[in-house]
Scaffold this active site. Structure first.
Site, PDB file in Angstrom:
ATOM      1  CG  ASP A   1       5.428   9.521   9.741  1.00  0.00           C
ATOM      2  OD1 ASP A   1       6.550   9.650   9.203  1.00  0.00           O
ATOM      3  OD2 ASP A   1       4.715   8.510   9.577  1.00  0.00           O
TER       4      ASP A   1
ATOM      5  CD  GLU B   1      -5.699  -3.028   1.035  1.00  0.00           C
ATOM      6  OE1 GLU B   1      -6.693  -3.716   1.304  1.00  0.00           O
ATOM      7  OE2 GLU B   1      -5.642  -1.799   1.214  1.00  0.00           O
TER       8      GLU B   1
ATOM      9  CG  ASN C   1      -0.033  -2.270   0.275  1.00  0.00           C
ATOM     10  OD1 ASN C   1      -0.921  -2.555   1.068  1.00  0.00           O
ATOM     11  ND2 ASN C   1       0.144  -1.043  -0.150  1.00  0.00           N
TER      12      ASN C   1
ATOM     13  CD  GLN D   1       1.790   8.690  -1.015  1.00  0.00           C
ATOM     14  OE1 GLN D   1       0.738   9.143  -1.432  1.00  0.00           O
ATOM     15  NE2 GLN D   1       1.975   7.413  -0.855  1.00  0.00           N
ATOM     16  CG  ASN D   2       4.236   8.108   5.466  1.00  0.00           C
ATOM     17  OD1 ASN D   2       3.201   8.141   4.815  1.00  0.00           O
ATOM     18  ND2 ASN D   2       4.818   6.996   5.842  1.00  0.00           N
TER      19      ASN D   2
ATOM     20  CB  CYS E   1      11.181  36.095   0.178  1.00  0.00           C
ATOM     21  SG  CYS E   1       9.806  34.966   0.474  1.00  0.00           S
TER      22      CYS E   1
ATOM     23  CB  CYS F   1       9.294  34.106   4.359  1.00  0.00           C
ATOM     24  SG  CYS F   1      10.917  33.497   3.899  1.00  0.00           S
TER      25      CYS F   1
ATOM     26  CG  HIS G   1       1.915  14.350   0.253  1.00  0.00           C
ATOM     27  ND1 HIS G   1       1.207  13.171   0.272  1.00  0.00           N
ATOM     28  CD2 HIS G   1       1.910  14.752  -1.040  1.00  0.00           C
ATOM     29  CE1 HIS G   1       0.798  12.880  -0.955  1.00  0.00           C
ATOM     30  NE2 HIS G   1       1.218  13.811  -1.769  1.00  0.00           N
TER      31      HIS G   1
ATOM     32  CB  CYS H   1       8.430  30.707   2.611  1.00  0.00           C
ATOM     33  SG  CYS H   1       8.055  32.155   1.607  1.00  0.00           S
TER      34      CYS H   1
HETATM   35  P1  NAD Z   1      -3.282   5.026   2.242  1.00  0.00           P
HETATM   36  O1  NAD Z   1      -3.926   5.093   3.587  1.00  0.00           O
HETATM   37  O2  NAD Z   1      -4.093   5.464   1.083  1.00  0.00           O
HETATM   38  O3  NAD Z   1      -2.802   3.529   1.938  1.00  0.00           O
HETATM   39  C1  NAD Z   1      -2.026   2.789   2.866  1.00  0.00           C
HETATM   40  C2  NAD Z   1      -1.772   1.430   2.271  1.00  0.00           C
HETATM   41  O4  NAD Z   1      -0.856   0.730   3.083  1.00  0.00           O
HETATM   42  C3  NAD Z   1      -3.035   0.567   2.163  1.00  0.00           C
HETATM   43  O5  NAD Z   1      -3.011  -0.108   0.913  1.00  0.00           O
HETATM   44  C4  NAD Z   1      -2.886  -0.418   3.331  1.00  0.00           C
HETATM   45  O6  NAD Z   1      -3.517  -1.652   3.110  1.00  0.00           O
HETATM   46  C5  NAD Z   1      -1.388  -0.565   3.400  1.00  0.00           C
HETATM   47  N1  NAD Z   1      -0.846  -0.905   4.717  1.00  0.00           N
HETATM   48  C6  NAD Z   1      -1.286  -0.532   5.929  1.00  0.00           C
HETATM   49  N2  NAD Z   1      -0.457  -0.976   6.895  1.00  0.00           N
HETATM   50  C7  NAD Z   1       0.515  -1.674   6.264  1.00  0.00           C
HETATM   51  C8  NAD Z   1       1.679  -2.362   6.709  1.00  0.00           C
HETATM   52  N3  NAD Z   1       2.002  -2.461   7.997  1.00  0.00           N
HETATM   53  N4  NAD Z   1       2.472  -2.947   5.777  1.00  0.00           N
HETATM   54  C9  NAD Z   1       2.173  -2.871   4.445  1.00  0.00           C
HETATM   55  N5  NAD Z   1       1.086  -2.236   3.967  1.00  0.00           N
HETATM   56  C10 NAD Z   1       0.281  -1.628   4.875  1.00  0.00           C
HETATM   57  O7  NAD Z   1      -1.928   5.821   2.356  1.00  0.00           O
HETATM   58  P2  NAD Z   1      -1.115   6.581   1.242  1.00  0.00           P
HETATM   59  O8  NAD Z   1      -1.147   5.814  -0.031  1.00  0.00           O
HETATM   60  O9  NAD Z   1       0.192   6.924   1.855  1.00  0.00           O
HETATM   61  O10 NAD Z   1      -1.932   7.927   1.001  1.00  0.00           O
HETATM   62  C11 NAD Z   1      -2.429   8.656   2.113  1.00  0.00           C
HETATM   63  C12 NAD Z   1      -2.014  10.107   2.189  1.00  0.00           C
HETATM   64  O11 NAD Z   1      -2.212  10.524   3.552  1.00  0.00           O
HETATM   65  C13 NAD Z   1      -0.592  10.343   1.911  1.00  0.00           C
HETATM   66  O12 NAD Z   1      -0.559  11.369   1.013  1.00  0.00           O
HETATM   67  C14 NAD Z   1       0.040  10.808   3.224  1.00  0.00           C
HETATM   68  O13 NAD Z   1       0.560  12.110   3.064  1.00  0.00           O
HETATM   69  C15 NAD Z   1      -1.073  10.987   4.203  1.00  0.00           C
HETATM   70  N6  NAD Z   1      -0.923  10.223   5.463  1.00  0.00           N
HETATM   71  C16 NAD Z   1       0.275  10.221   6.101  1.00  0.00           C
HETATM   72  C17 NAD Z   1       0.427   9.512   7.263  1.00  0.00           C
HETATM   73  C18 NAD Z   1       1.765   9.542   7.962  1.00  0.00           C
HETATM   74  O14 NAD Z   1       2.502  10.509   7.805  1.00  0.00           O
HETATM   75  N7  NAD Z   1       2.107   8.501   8.703  1.00  0.00           N
HETATM   76  C19 NAD Z   1      -0.644   8.767   7.776  1.00  0.00           C
HETATM   77  C20 NAD Z   1      -1.874   8.796   7.101  1.00  0.00           C
HETATM   78  C21 NAD Z   1      -1.978   9.526   5.927  1.00  0.00           C
END
Ligand code: NAD
Length: 284
Positions: free
Chosen positions: A111, A248, A246, A108-109, A164, A161, A126, A134
């Site tokens: 980065d 938690e 995780n 989902q990241n 297209c 784009c 994401h 595009c």
């Molecule tokens: P979230 O913030 O909802 O959940 C993060 C989870 O990871 C939490 O349960 C937290 O307790 C746990 N956590 C934090 N640090 C940890 C570690 N070191 N080891 C293990 N667990 C850890 O994040 P999500 O579920 O990814 O949803 C957030 C949305 O925001 C995503 O869709 C993402 O696209 C975006 N987002 C991306 C980034 C990034 O690209 N780095 C950062 C923030 C949010």
């Protein structure tokens, strides 16, 4: 207990035929990038920022030029990601892939850190903050390929784009924006096929990404519109194992979608699992 779960997960990886990893913001917190919903998360500390983020996609649709002008001025919520580096969790997954133990990372990241760490098969659910997409043909461009400042000065925003003529937006998927079709298709192919899923550092609250573990758990029955959730959930796929790592418990833990959770930091747990599979892979 912790060590037993590390060993159990290494056993599962050694026995698996098609393991995939799902990751969320938690895997990048040890690289200094805040998550959203953890105790020090961006939304936890500033709920107003979440409300503003919900409006972004609507703004793009109604005024793409205004969206881009604002994007060029605004500071990213996650800070400047250019200088961030992968941590031990990203590197462990990259090495698990190069050794053949996981087939892909679906993240989902936004980065870019899995790619920086060397993972080859990364699906960015994401999007990627360094890319532009595009909205008509889904072609991605590196941000550096498009001179946004020049377009702004020439009053020619939004960018279009080259292939297209569709409107370009940031590759990041905003709230309420559909996930690009190519990303959905590729993710489902891996998830339907996997026999082991490692879910690393996500609260699993953002949909449709959060459905992927449930799809892995129940397979094609999940899509059978004749079946209610209660009916399809009588038939979990026993051949699929789902493990969370995780800090938690999450809804996946509480609903029993995952088989178990290893409570800990991904930057510490994943390297321990890697170490075990490396020493034991030749039957040592
Ligand atoms: P979230 O913030 O909802 O959940 C993060 C989870 O990871 C939490 O349960 C937290 O307790 C746990 N956590 C934090 N640090 C940890 C570690 N070191 N080891 C293990 N667990 C850890 O994040 P999500 O579920 O990814 O949803 C957030 C949305 O925001 C995503 O869709 C993402 O696209 C975006 N987002 C991306 C980034 C990034 O690209 N780095 C950062 C923030 C949010």
């Amino acid at each position: 207990m912790f060590d037993d779960l590390i060993t159990k997960t290494s056993d599962l990886l050694l026995a698996s035929r098609y393991a995939v990893a799902l990751t969320g913001a938690g895997i990048s917190t040890e690289s200094g990038i805040p998550d959203f919903r953890g105790p020090s998360g961006i939304w936890t500390k500033n709920p107003q920022a979440e409300k503003i983020a919900y409006k972004k996609y609507g703004q793009f649709l109604s005024d793409p030029a205004g969206y881009w002008s604002e994007a060029l001025e605004a500071e990213s919520l996650l800070g400047n990601l250019e200088g961030t580096a992968p941590n031990a969790g990203h590197y462990a997954l990259a090495e698990m892939e190069s050794l053949g133990f996981i087939k892909c990372v679906i993240t989902q990241n936004i980065d870019n850190l899995h790619i920086k760490a060397g993972t080859r098969n990364v699906i960015e659910y994401h999007g990627n903050v360094f890319k532009i997409r595009c909205i008509s043909c889904n072609r991605r461009y590196a941000k550096s390929e498009i001179d946004l400042e020049r377009l702004k000065n020439e009053k020619s925003l939004p960018p279009l784009c080259r292939y297209c003529n569709g409107i370009l937006k940031s590759d990041i998927v905003h709230f309420e924006e559909p996930i690009p079709e190519d990303v959905i298709r590729q993710s489902l192919q891996h998830v339907m096929r996997c026999d082991l899923m490692l879910i690393c550092g996500t609260s699993a609250l953002v949909y449709p990404f959060a459905e992927l573990p449930t799809i892995a758990r129940f397979g094609s029955r999940y899509f059978d519109s004749e079946l209610s959730a209660a009916e399809y959930s009588y038939h979990p796929k026993p051949s699929v194992k789902i493990v969370e790592i995780n800090k938690e418990p999450t809804t996946l833990t509480l609903q029993g979608i995952s088989d178990y959770i290893i409570i800990g930091k991904t930057g510490e747990v994943l390297p321990k699992i890697l170490e075990q599979i490396k020493t034991r892979r030749h039957g040592v």
